[in-house]
Design an enzyme around this catalytic site. Structure first.
Site, PDB file in Angstrom:
ATOM      1  N   ASP A   1      -2.987  -2.873   3.739  1.00  0.00           N
ATOM      2  CA  ASP A   1      -3.801  -2.410   4.622  1.00  0.00           C
ATOM      3  C   ASP A   1      -4.809  -2.940   4.792  1.00  0.00           C
ATOM      4  O   ASP A   1      -5.844  -3.620   4.428  1.00  0.00           O
ATOM      5  CB  ASP A   1      -3.610  -1.154   5.390  1.00  0.00           C
ATOM      6  CG  ASP A   1      -2.271  -0.237   6.036  1.00  0.00           C
ATOM      7  OD1 ASP A   1      -1.327  -1.061   5.611  1.00  0.00           O
ATOM      8  OD2 ASP A   1      -2.532   1.076   5.847  1.00  0.00           O
TER       9      ASP A   1
ATOM     10  N   ASP B   1      -7.200  -3.141   6.194  1.00  0.00           N
ATOM     11  CA  ASP B   1      -9.160  -2.693   6.372  1.00  0.00           C
ATOM     12  C   ASP B   1      -9.495  -2.665   5.315  1.00  0.00           C
ATOM     13  O   ASP B   1      -8.866  -3.225   3.670  1.00  0.00           O
ATOM     14  CB  ASP B   1      -8.831  -1.570   7.116  1.00  0.00           C
ATOM     15  CG  ASP B   1      -8.026  -0.709   6.403  1.00  0.00           C
ATOM     16  OD1 ASP B   1      -7.449  -0.578   5.200  1.00  0.00           O
ATOM     17  OD2 ASP B   1      -7.850   0.276   6.812  1.00  0.00           O
TER      18      ASP B   1
ATOM     19  N   GLU C   1       0.629  -1.346  -0.258  1.00  0.00           N
ATOM     20  CA  GLU C   1       0.098  -0.248   0.057  1.00  0.00           C
ATOM     21  C   GLU C   1       0.899   1.237  -0.072  1.00  0.00           C
ATOM     22  O   GLU C   1       0.757   2.237  -0.640  1.00  0.00           O
ATOM     23  CB  GLU C   1      -0.975   0.027   1.081  1.00  0.00           C
ATOM     24  CG  GLU C   1      -2.194   1.351   1.179  1.00  0.00           C
ATOM     25  CD  GLU C   1      -2.716   0.983   1.780  1.00  0.00           C
ATOM     26  OE1 GLU C   1      -3.432   1.884   2.813  1.00  0.00           O
ATOM     27  OE2 GLU C   1      -3.860  -0.057   2.571  1.00  0.00           O
ATOM     28  N   LYS C   2       1.738   1.272   0.733  1.00  0.00           N
ATOM     29  CA  LYS C   2       2.624   2.093   0.964  1.00  0.00           C
ATOM     30  C   LYS C   2       3.954   1.833   0.836  1.00  0.00           C
ATOM     31  O   LYS C   2       4.264   0.848   0.962  1.00  0.00           O
ATOM     32  CB  LYS C   2       1.934   3.286   2.043  1.00  0.00           C
ATOM     33  CG  LYS C   2       2.813   2.714   3.522  1.00  0.00           C
ATOM     34  CD  LYS C   2       2.520   3.075   4.747  1.00  0.00           C
ATOM     35  CE  LYS C   2       0.353   3.714   4.648  1.00  0.00           C
ATOM     36  NZ  LYS C   2      -0.506   2.334   5.496  1.00  0.00           N
TER      37      LYS C   2
ATOM     38  N   ARG D   1      -4.665   2.435  12.666  1.00  0.00           N
ATOM     39  CA  ARG D   1      -5.902   3.046  12.507  1.00  0.00           C
ATOM     40  C   ARG D   1      -6.726   1.679  12.790  1.00  0.00           C
ATOM     41  O   ARG D   1      -7.594   0.941  12.184  1.00  0.00           O
ATOM     42  CB  ARG D   1      -5.650   3.077  11.143  1.00  0.00           C
ATOM     43  CG  ARG D   1      -4.613   4.291   9.989  1.00  0.00           C
ATOM     44  CD  ARG D   1      -4.951   4.768   8.867  1.00  0.00           C
ATOM     45  NE  ARG D   1      -3.992   5.888   8.359  1.00  0.00           N
ATOM     46  CZ  ARG D   1      -4.430   7.175   7.422  1.00  0.00           C
ATOM     47  NH1 ARG D   1      -5.938   7.368   7.665  1.00  0.00           N
ATOM     48  NH2 ARG D   1      -3.772   8.207   7.621  1.00  0.00           N
TER      49      ARG D   1
ATOM     50  N   TYR E   1       0.141  -1.714  13.280  1.00  0.00           N
ATOM     51  CA  TYR E   1      -0.648  -0.133  12.954  1.00  0.00           C
ATOM     52  C   TYR E   1      -1.845   0.255  13.350  1.00  0.00           C
ATOM     53  O   TYR E   1      -2.326  -0.043  14.310  1.00  0.00           O
ATOM     54  CB  TYR E   1      -1.480  -1.781  11.948  1.00  0.00           C
ATOM     55  CG  TYR E   1      -2.465  -1.339  10.878  1.00  0.00           C
ATOM     56  CD1 TYR E   1      -1.778  -0.210  10.126  1.00  0.00           C
ATOM     57  CD2 TYR E   1      -3.737  -1.108  11.504  1.00  0.00           C
ATOM     58  CE1 TYR E   1      -3.076  -0.075   9.251  1.00  0.00           C
ATOM     59  CE2 TYR E   1      -4.854  -0.602  10.442  1.00  0.00           C
ATOM     60  CZ  TYR E   1      -4.644   0.432   9.276  1.00  0.00           C
ATOM     61  OH  TYR E   1      -5.533   0.770   8.502  1.00  0.00           O
TER      62      TYR E   1
END
Length: 649
Positions: free
Chosen positions: A102, A104, A7-8, A322, A320
C-alpha cells in the site's frame, strides 16, 4: 520472470486482472504471461520476542530492564510460514521483483521487510496503487518506480516498529511487575500511543467527576420593529457579577430589569449585515469519515474502517480508504464528472444529491499540490448494486460519494446579520442568518433553517413586547465518544499546554494514524481500560489506576506526537534512525526509574471509574483472572508482543 508482491490477496487479484494474458492460479500466486503475482496478508513477519535474544528473558524481572535487542531480529508469524515459503520459492526463479505494498509507511515496510528477510539482492521496482479499478491499476503498472526512492520511508517504518517494541515491551514489563508488587495480578500494558489516548479519557472523566454546576441567568426581550419582531439577549456590563465567559452569576439584576422592560421604547443602535460564501466540505480522509459516521449513524471507528475496507476490497466501490488526505488529483476531475451522474441512476438518495450539480465545475478539492502518497476517499466509478450492500456499507458509500458530489455544487451563500438594541440604557444582542444560495447545503442536512431576522434599519425605533429571565446551569464537558475521541487524536495540539509544543503540533498529523486510530480504541476496550457506556467511552478502574501510576509525560500526547514528526523527518531522509532510537533509550531509562510499587498501590487503592465487563468471546481475559509465575506472565506477554508494542502503530 517478473514477480509482483502485493500487500494483500485482493490487491494481488486486482493487479492480475489488469495484466495482459491468460491467468493461471498456482498455490499462493497467480501467473499471467511472464509475470507472477503473489501476496502477503498483513505482516508476515513480526519483531522477535525478548527470549529470542536471551532465554533468561522468558522470566519477567525488573533487573533485566531495559531490554535492548542487538542485532534486531524478525520472525515469521505462526500462520505465515506457508506463504513465506511460496514467496521464497518464487524469488529464486525471478529476474525482477516489484514491491506492491500500500502507498504508505506501513505498506512500504510490510512488503520490503519480506524481500529483505528472504535475502533478495536483485532489482526492485515500486508499484503504487490507490484505486483497485482495472484502468487505474493498468495505469499504475505503466509507471513503475525504483524502490530505492522509498528507502527512507522503509527506514522510518522500521524505526517506528523498533521504537514501539522498546517502549511497549520495557514499560509493560516494568508496570506489570510493579503492579504485582502492589497487589494487582495481571498485565498492565503500556504503549506510546494507546496510553496517551487512555490519558485523554481519564482526564476527561476526572473533569466530569470533579465538576460542580454553577447557576447562571440569561434575560431575553422581544423587540417589535417596523417589519416584524426580534428576540435579543441582554449583554450585562462588568459592574455585574460575571464568569470568565461573560455569564451572569446573580439573578437579581436580570429580574429587576425584566420587570421594567415590557412596553419600554428603545432603538436599533447597531446593525452589521455581511454576505458570506462557503465552499463545500472537502472529500473525506478516513478520520474525518469516522467522525461524521459516528455522529450520524453512531458507528464505532472500527466499524467504519472495516466497512471502508469491504467497500474498497470486496466491492471495489471506493478508493484506498486509509488516507489522511482530503484532496483529489486534478486528473480525477473528468472521470468523476462522467461517473457521478451514472451513480445517481441507481440510488434515489444519490439521484437527489445529483440535482443541481454542475459537472463542469472544478472545486477546490482538485489540487495536485495537496495530494501526497494518498488522495481523499472517492467513488471508483463502478456502478454499485445497492441491494448487495449491507446497511452500513450503503450508508458509508453514500457519505463518500456525497462529499465528492459536493465539489460540483455551488458555494453556500448566506447573509449574516448582527443587531444591537438599546433600551433603558442597556444593550441587547440578536443575530440571524439568511440563505441566499443553498448550493451544497441540502446534501448535508434536511433540517429546516430557522427563519431569518426581519428587514432591519439602523436607528429605527424598537419597543419591548415581552421579557423573561431563564435560569440555567453550567454543564460538565461531555464524555468522549468515538467521534470526539478520533477528532481529539486528529487535533491533539488542543490538549497540549506548552505553547511551544502546541505551535509545533498545530500542523502535525496528530496522535496515531488514519490506519490505526480505530484499532487503538478497540485495543483499549479489549484490554479493559476503556468501557463503552451506550455511545460514550469511559475509563475503567484499571484504566484510571494505570494512568495515575505512570509518570505524567508517559500519559500525555506530546512525546508520541513529536515521535511522529521525527519519524516523518526520517521518511524524508532529514533525520537519523539511530539518533532517534538513542534519544528514545534515554527517555526510556528515565521512565523505568519512575516505576514505584507504593505509587502503584496508592493508584490502585484510590482509582475511580467503571468496572470493565467480561471480555468478548475470544478476547483478553480480565487481569484479575490471570494467575501464574513470572515465566507464565512472560508466555502471556510473548503472545501479545506485537499488540503491546503497538502493532502496526
Amino acid at each position: 520472470m517478473r514477480l509482483i508482491i502485493a500487500e494483500k490477496p485482493s490487491l494481488a487479484r486486482a493487479i492480475a486482472d489488469a495484466l495482459p494474458g491468460k491467468r493461471r492460479s498456482v498455490e499462493g500466486s497467480i501467473e499471467v504471461g511472464d509475470t507472477t503475482v503473489t501476496w502477503c496478508f498483513g505482516h508476515l513477519l513480526e519483531q522477535a520476542p525478548p527470549d529470542a535474544y536471551d532465554p533468561r528473558y522468558k522470566q519477567w524481572r525488573l533487573d533485566h530492564l531495559p531490554i535492548v535487542p542487538s542485532p534486531w531480529q524478525l520472525m515469521p508469524r505462526p500462520k505465515a510460514r506457508g506463504q513465506l515459503a511460496v514467496i521464497r520459492r518464487l524469488l529464486k526463479a525471478s529476474s525482477e521483483v516489484v514491491h506492491a505494498g500500500d502507498p504508505d509507511r506501513e505498506g512500504q515496510l510490510l512488503v520490503q521487510e519480506v524481500i529483505e528477510h528472504l535475502r533478495w539482492r536483485g532489482p526492485v521496482k515500486r508499484l503504487l496503487i490507490s484505486d483497485l479499478n482495472r484502468p487505474a491499476v493498468a495505469k499504475a503498472l505503466g509507471r513503475l518506480e525504483d524502490n530505492a526512492r522509498y528507502q527512507p520511508l522503509y527506514r522510518a517504518a522500521e524505526t517506528r516498529a523498533r521504537a514501539d517494541w522498546l517502549y511497549g515491551i520495557n514499560l509493560t514489563r516494568a508496570w506489570t511487575l510493579t503492579g504485582r508488587q502492589a497487589g494487582h495480578d495481571g498485565v498492565l500494558s503500556v504503549g506510546r500511543v494507546q496510553t496517551p489516548v487512555l490519558g485523554l479519557v481519564v482526564r476527561r472523566d476526572r473533569e466530569i467527576a470533579d465538576f460542580t454546576p454553577r447557576p447562571f441567568h440569561v434575560l431575553w426581550a422581544d423587540f417589535a420593529v417596523a417589519h416584524g419582531q426580534v428576540r435579543a439577549w441582554w449583554q450585562p456590563g462588568e459592574q455585574h457579577p460575571l464568569d470568565d465567559q461573560g455569564r451572569l452569576l446573580a439573578r437579581a439584576p436580570a429580574a429587576a430589569l425584566a420587570v421594567r422592560l415590557p412596553g419600554a421604547e428603545g432603538r436599533l443602535s447597531e446593525l452589521d449585515s455581511r454576505d458570506k460564501r462557503q465552499a463545500p466540505p472537502l472529500p473525506y480522509s478516513l478520520s474525518a469519515l469516522q467522525v461524521d459516521a459516528a455522529r450520524r449513524y453512531k458507528y464505532s471507528a472500527k466499524q467504519v474502517l472495516d466497512t471502508c475496507q469491504a467497500l474498497y476490497e470486496r466491492h471495489t466501490l471506493i478508493t484506498y480508504p486509509r488516507s489522511d488526505c482530503r484532496y483529489l488529483p486534478r486528473g480525477h476531475h473528468a472521470s468523476l464528472a462522467s461517473a457521478l451522474p451514472t451513480l445517481g441512476q441507481v440510488d434515489a438518495t444519490l439521484a437527489e444529491w445529483c440535482r443541481g450539480a454542475d459537472f463542469t465545475r472544478r472545486g477546490r478539492a482538485f489540487d495536485d499540490a495537496k495530494v501526497g502518497a494518498h488522495h481523499a476517499l472517492a467513488p471508483t466509478g463502478k456502478i454499485p448494486d445497492m441491494a448487495r450492500l449491507s446497511a452500513p456499507e450503503a450508508n458509508i458509500y453514500r457519505l463518500v460519494v456525497r462529499n465528492v458530489l459536493a465539489q460540483f455544487h455551488a458555494h453556500l451563500e448566506t447573509r449574516e446579520v448582527k443587531a444591537c438594541f438599546e433600551v433603558l440604557g442597556e444593550r441587547f444582542a440578536a443575530s440571524g442568518s439568511e440563505v441566499l444560495v443553498a448550493g451544497w447545503k441540502p446534501l448535508f442536512t434536511t433540517r429546516d433553517e430557522p427563519p431569518p431576522l426581519p428587514t432591519l434599519v439602523r436607528g429605527e425605533p424598537a419597543r419591548v413586547t415581552a421579557a423573561a429571565v431563564e435560569d440555567r446551569e453550567t454543564r460538565p464537558p461531555e464524555p468522549f465518544n468515538d467521534a470526539s475521541l478520533i477528532k481529539a487524536m486528529m487535533n491533539i495540539g488542543r490538549y497540549v499546554d506548552d505553547p511551544d509544543v502546541k505551535r509545533t503540533l498545530r500542523e502535525s498529523d496528530g496522535l496515531g494514524t488514519e490506519a490505526t486510530r480505530a484499532g487503538i480504541i478497540e485495543t483499549l476496550l479489549e484490554r479493559g481500560y476503556l468501557v463503552r457506556v451506550k455511545s460514550a467511552l469511559r475509563a475503567s478502574r484499571t484504566g484510571h489506576a494505570l494512568i495515575a501510576s505512570l509518570p505524567d509525560p508517559a500519559t500525555r500526547p506530546e512525546r508520541t506526537a513529536l515521535w511522529e514528526q521525527r519519524l516523518s523527518r526520517i521518511a524524508e531522509a532529514d533525520d537519523s534512525e539511530q539518533a532517534f532510537l538513542d534519544a528514545l533509550l534515554g527517555d526510556l531509562r528515565s521512565l523505568l526509574d519512575a516505576a514505584d510499587a507504593e505509587r502503584m498501590r496508592q493508584a490502585l487503592g484510590s482509582a475511580q471509574g467503571i468496572e470493565a465487563p467480561a471480555p468478548r468471546r475470544g478476547g483478553r481475559k480480565p487481569a484479575a483472572r490471570r494467575r501464574g509465575s513470572n515465566a507464565a506472565a512472560g508466555k502471556t506477554r510473548r503472545r501479545r508482543s506485537s499488540k503491546a508494542s503497538g502493532g502496526r502503530q
